[in-house]
Each structure stands twice: as structure tokens, then as C-alpha cells.
Design an enzyme around this catalytic site. Structure first.
Site, PDB file in Angstrom:
ATOM      1  CE1 TYR A  32     -55.416  15.012 -38.410  1.00  0.00           C
ATOM      2  CE2 TYR A  32     -55.235  17.087 -37.202  1.00  0.00           C
ATOM      3  CZ  TYR A  32     -55.401  15.710 -37.219  1.00  0.00           C
ATOM      4  OH  TYR A  32     -55.591  15.042 -36.053  1.00  0.00           O
ATOM      5  CG  ASP A  37     -52.002  12.875 -38.629  1.00  0.00           C
ATOM      6  OD1 ASP A  37     -52.301  11.908 -39.355  1.00  0.00           O
ATOM      7  OD2 ASP A  37     -51.691  12.751 -37.430  1.00  0.00           O
ATOM      8  CD  GLU A  68     -57.531  16.568 -33.662  1.00  0.00           C
ATOM      9  OE1 GLU A  68     -56.417  16.705 -34.186  1.00  0.00           O
ATOM     10  OE2 GLU A  68     -57.969  15.479 -33.280  1.00  0.00           O
TER      11      GLU A  68
END
Length: 380
Positions: free
Chosen positions: A135, A153, A52
Site C-alpha cells: 500500500y 488500503d 503514510e
DNA sequence: AAATCGTGGCA
DNA sequence: TTGCCAAGATT
């Protein structure tokens, strides 16, 4: 209460039956089309977290080789916490947004030191770790720990603005809650992580910025903007400023110990990375209304390096190479390459910076702009 | 809260 | 060539 603001009180909800049908169709699409990616082999938080962070503002095909290399170099969060910074930055070299790498290690140390090696499991707690914002916290919490929370996102903004005709400007952080409130009730409580990953896959494969193919899928009936032909009107996003042009000079200085590099400051652009000595034309007080001949400009640069850096230079001259152009998010550097001869009695140890041979450079983290400079030099 | 922070791909 | 986009966070 009556509100005069346009987008905060619009109806972005679905009826319960529409919601159930959407969830079924959407998760079916995911089960049939989900991508097989390296970070989807399992749901270990270290692996998901690393992916991520790397994927922030970075495309999947760019990340994959970095991800494999990084995991091989730092297999566990404890390895990362204990890593030397030079190796950390070298492993991140070329991926950009280098503060991500330093925050990665900060967060690893937080997990090891503050959480006794046990990852926090809620989005709210995860957001306390360095480099983890709303996020990323939502992504990890939902994928690894099953929390029902959105991961908003760029894909989510695009997919849900088009699905529900949300016309709030996605460039304005104040509007994030509009999307959060709209998305939350759509998440299947038994598959929050899969739902968020479905949004990413659908957004990057079908509901794309250009040439979307939503109409070719079973999701088409649910997309309100597709139904009335306004798909491409979403998302609404104000434009960013153009890159500011900056004229730079790079000086190539050779000695028997190699080329001279300087490590950039620990904060700001390309922090802690190494480049040839660089100077901005602006720092030479070369302004538009101060017209200098090329000879005068060279003299300024030579004086700058001699005084500010105390270099024992002789005969600074233009390389004759085409300038290197490098675009950052908000800057556009145009770099003129200069070469300098050392004074015969120059004291190499006195130079500010480090002399590196080509072999030594294998362990030094260099930004892409420096690689471009070296490549341009090699064309001689 | 607007600015800052990289790089590569693509029409 | 230029502008925009791509799994954002930090200050």
C-alpha cells in the site's frame, strides 16, 4: 481454462466508454471535494512518506498533531536518520504500533546510506524500505513520482468492492491481486497520485463503512452495488478473533528517587516503552482450576517480585483502586494496581528498572496503558 | 499464513 | 458495553 474458484475470473472490468466517464466524474468529485491536509502542501517524498506511515491503521484527526510535531522535531530524512532513539519514541508516544517508529528510522538510514539520500522512485524499490509494504509503496510512488500503480488500503477495498461488486474476502491477502487487477485500468495515466488520494477522500467522506452517501453524488450511476441495492453487502470481510482477556498486576513502588519503572523488551508488545513493573496473573500460575484467596494471590505476587526481580519489598498490598482496563488489537488487559513499601534498608541501585521523578518522565516514552495507570493512581 | 502489533471513536 | 473500524506491515 475453466476455473472452479468463485471470484478470480469474474468480470470486474468496465467498457472503455464507461471507464472514461467514471474517471471524469471521479476526478471532478476530487477536484471539488479534496481535503486540505498538512501532507498535501507539496509532494516531497519525506513528508508524504511520513504521513503514510502515520496513517497506517490510524485516523486522520489523530495523525495531524503528531505529524506537525514530528516534522518540527525531525525536519529532514537526515535528521531522522541521526535521531536518538529515546527522542524518536517520545515523539511517537501514544500513536501506537510502535514498530512503525523504529522502521521509520531504519528506512531513513536506508535512504541516507544505501540510496545516497535520493529516494527510490518506483513502488517496487520503495517496498524494499523498512515499514513500506504494497500500500505505502503505491501511495508514495503515485503521489510523489507519478507512477501508475494502485494504493490499496481499507478505503480502496471498500470503494472498489462496492463499485464493481467484488465479493472476494478482503481479509485474505491472496485476494489482493483481484483488486489490483481491477483498479489498475481505472487509474488516469496523467493523475495517478490524485486518483489514489481521491479514493481515500471518497472512501472516508462518502463511501464510508457506516451510513454511506454514495447515492447523493454523481458517482452513484457507476456503483454497481448501489444500483441493485446491495451497497452494504460490500466489502466481504471475515471477522477477526475477539481479544483474549489477560489479568495483570502493576506494582507501584515509591522511593525518594521517584517511582520505579521498567523498560519492556526490545521486541513484542510495547517494545522499549516503560511502565510500572507488570506481571501477568498467568505467570503466577494462577489458573482457573487453582483457586487462590486474595491473600494467597498477594503472597504469590510478592514472592514473584522478590525472587524473579530480587526486590526488597515489604508489605505488598492492594491499592483499593478500580482495575485499569486496556484493550489492544488482540488482548484485553485488566490491571490490578498494587502498592509496595520499601524495606528500610533497601538498596535503590539494586532494583531492576529505573527510578523516575515526574520531571524526568517528560523524556521517557510511555504507552497509553501506563498513562492510564498513572491517572488512576492520581485519583487518590 | 495466521498472528502479532495500539489507540481512539462511534453506534 | 461491546464490537467494529481507521491511509497495513512484519514474521
Amino acid at each position: 481454462m475453466q476455473s472452479t474458484t468463485s471470484s478470480t475470473n469474474k468480470n470486474y472490468q468496465m467498457t472503455p466508454s464507461e471507464r472514461d466517464a467514471f474517471q471524469t466524474a471521479f476526478m471532478t468529485w476530487y477536484d471539488e471535494n479534496r481535503r486540505d491536509l498538512p501532507w498535501r502542501q507539496n509532494q516531497e517524498p519525506y513528508r508524504v512518506w511520513l504521513s503514510e506511515i502515520m496513517l497506517q491503521q490510524t485516523q486522520v484527526q489523530t495523525v495531524i498533531p503528531y505529524y506537525e510535531r514530528f516534522l518540527a522535531t525531525f525536519p529532514t530524512v537526515a535528521d531522522l536518520a541521526a535521531a536518538p532513539e529515546d527522542l524518536l519514541m517520545k515523539t511517537w508516544e501514544g500513536l501506537g504500533y510502535y514498530s512503525r517508529a523504529r522502521n521509520l528510522q531504519k528506512a531513513a538510514r536506508q535512504v541516507v546510506d544505501d540510496y545516497n539520500g535520493q529516494w527510490p522512485i518506483t513502488a517496487a524499490e520503495l517496498e524494499k524500505l523498512a515499514g513500506i509494504g504494497p500500500y505505502t509503496a503505491g501511495a508514495i510512488a503515485s503521489i510523489c513520482f507519478g507512477e501508475v500503480v494502485p494504493a490499496i488500503d481499507g478505503n480502496a477495498f471498500r470503494v472498489f468492492s462496492r463499485l464493481l461488486k467484488i465479493d472476494a474476502d478482503i481479509a485474505n491477502p491472496k485476494n489482493r491481486h483481484i483488486f489490483y487487477d481491477a483498479i489498475l485500468p481505472l487509474i488516469p495515466k496523467d493523475r495517478p497520485g490524485d486518483f489514489n488520494q481521491a479514493v481515500m477522500d471518497f472512501g472516508s467522506q462518502v463511501c464510508t463503512a457506516k451510513n454511506p452517501t454514495v447515492g447523493e453524488t454523481a458517482l452513484a450511476p457507476f456503483f454497481r452495488s448501489y444500483q441493485d441495492g446491495t451497497l452494504l453487502d460490500y466489502p466481504v470481510k471475515t471477522k477477526k478473533a475477539k481479544q483474549k482477556p489477560v489479568a495483570m498486576f502493576a506494582v507501584v513502588i515509591r522511593s525518594q528517587k521517584g517511582l520505579l519503572f521498567q523498560k519492556r523488551p526490545s521486541t513484542g508488545l510495547l517494545a522499549n516503552l516503560s511502565t510500572y513493573p507488570l506481571v501477568a496473573a498467568e505467570d503466577l500460575q494462577v489458573t482457573d482450576d487453582e483457586l487462590l484467596t486474595p491473600e494467597e494471590q498477594l503472597a504469590r505476587i510478592e514472592a514473584y517480585f522478590k525472587e524473579a526481580f530480587a526486590l526488597e519489598l515489604q508489605q505488598l498490598h492492594e491499592s483499593g483502586l478500580k482495575p485499569v482496563v486496556h484493550v489492544f488489537t488482540h488482548l484485553k488487559w485488566t490491571i490490578t494496581l498494587l502498592e509496595a513499601q520499601l524495606a528500610a534498608d533497601a538498596d535503590l541501585a539494586f532494583f531492576p528498572g529505573q527510578w523516575y521523578t515526574e520531571a524526568q518522565l517528560a523524556d521517557v516514552a510511555l504507552p497509553t496503558v501506563q498513562k492510564k495507570l498513572a491517572a488512576r493512581l492520581a485519583t487518590n
